[in-house]
Scaffold this active site. Structure first.
Site: not given
Ligand code: AMP
Length: 370
Positions: A194, A269, A308, A314, A326
């Protein structure tokens, strides 16, 4: 300052009170200099000028007299062209310097009427001052001596100016909005791409990209109260509570009152976030145009996120358990939003497997329709 509604119309912030104050201070200083010790009579044109006159005479740092006349020229959002005197002057103006204080001059019809009223009064000098001026529509050859702020031909309200009697009490100036925003929810599970796609789409479609995850991370980095609160949830891969997230999102939208529209990334969300977003946009006369969802299988996503995590720094990307959590948050609370938007005929699924460029092309085809 955010968008407001008066009767059936929406108005967005245009000129702030502090910009108005600056213009008034300049006008007052200039007029004092020009009066050169003489005591002028300021005449405010009611109703619109009452706030301007009140602020102006406080900024005028010398002796002066003040009076008002009342004329009517506006019934709706356009000038009627006809102006009639309602309340005349009672005091003598003979031999005096008169400075008319107008809130706004557009076509100049009201101004012409004012000249007609005052021309027979044996005045020493007649000057005109206006806080706002619309040079594009002014079609008279009458002189205007002092102009506060020149504006394009937009219908404005606030600071004494009304739309069908409402809006005079607003401290700032707002302008009528006719342009609808394009608001898109860019949807998909964590790692769907996204953020990457939003960076391209926001440029192409001139939209503001709001990623709630990015805003939270920014706050964490800067160790704000909001950041500290969000961190405890984010580090575990849990959602931050709705009331915190919703308020933050609204504040981000309100920072961009002139936006063409928004790409919402990572928001909503939960169903209550979606409902709040709809209500919030509706208050501004807008809506979500569509939810554009990147559809990617979960196994591919886990691999993408772990990759990533090698470079993103992160913590929620580096541990497979957190990543799985998640996804479970996504499945339990977020995935249902597909139905929320499907029910409104606003769901657009896009295949999120392929090269970044291929996926961008697919998204552009959908965005073009919205
Ligand atoms: P993201 O960058 O979109 O993957 O978001 C990272 C994390 O920020 C999420 O796992 C949540 O902890 C938090 N977060 C971001 N957006 C929201 C939201 N709309 N509601 C609740 N938590 C959020």
């Amino acid at each position: 300052m955010s968008t407001i509604k008066l009767h059936d119309k929406y108005f967005k912030p245009f000129i702030s009170k502090s910009q108005i104050d600056q213009a008034i201070n300049k006008m007052a200083a200039l007029m004092k200099e020009d009066c050169n010790g003489e005591v002028p009579i300021f005449i405010g044109i009611l109703n619109g000028s009452f706030m301007f006159v009140a602020d102006f005479i406080r900024a005028y740092d010398a002796d002066c007299e003040v009076s008002f006349v009342k004329l009517s020229s506006y019934e709706g959002t356009g000038s009627l062209g006809k102006v009639k005197e309602l309340i005349g002057l009672t005091e003598s103006l003979e031999g005096r310097t008169i400075i008319i204080l107008e809130d706004i001059i557009d076509t100049g019809n009201t101004l012409e009427e004012i000249f007609n009223i005052f021309k027979n009064q044996k005045i020493k000098e007649l000057k005109i001052a206006t806080l706002f001026f619309k040079p594009d529509v002014f079609h008279k050859s009458l002189p205007i001596d002092y102009i506060g702020i020149s504006i394009p031909d937009k219908f404005i309200v606030g600071y004494g100016l009304d739309y069908n009697r409402l809006g005079r009490n607003l401290a700032d100036i707002y302008q009528l909005t006719t342009q609808k925003m394009t608001n898109i929810v860019l949807f998909g599970p964590p790692g769907a791409g996204k953020g990457t796609q939003a960076d391209v789409l926001k440029e192409k479609f001139n939209l503001i990209h709001i990623s709630t995850g990015d805003v939270f991370r920014f706050n964490i980095k800067n160790e704000t109260k909001l950041g500290m609160l969000a961190k405890s949830y984010m580090d575990k891969g849990n959602l931050v509570p709705d009331e915190v997230t919703i308020d933050m999102l609204k504040a981000e939208v309100d920072k961009n009152p002139n936006a063409n529209g928004f790409i919402f990334d990572g928001f909503p969300r939960t169903e209550s976030q979606a409902i709040e977003l709809d209500n919030f946009l509706q208050e501004k006369g807008n809506a979500i145009n569509g939810m554009v969802a990147l559809e990617v299988p979960e196994d591919l996503l886990v691999a993408r996120l772990l990759k990533r995590g090698e470079t993103s720094g992160r913590p929620d990307d580096q541990d497979e358990n957190k990543i799985r959590n998640r996804f479970s948050e996504y499945e339990n609370k977020t995935a249902i939003l597909k139905h929320y938007y499907e029910d409104q005929n606003k769901y657009y699924g896009v295949d999120g497997v392929g090269s970044i460029e291929e996926i961008t092309e697919r998204l552009i085809t959908v965005f073009d329709k919205l």
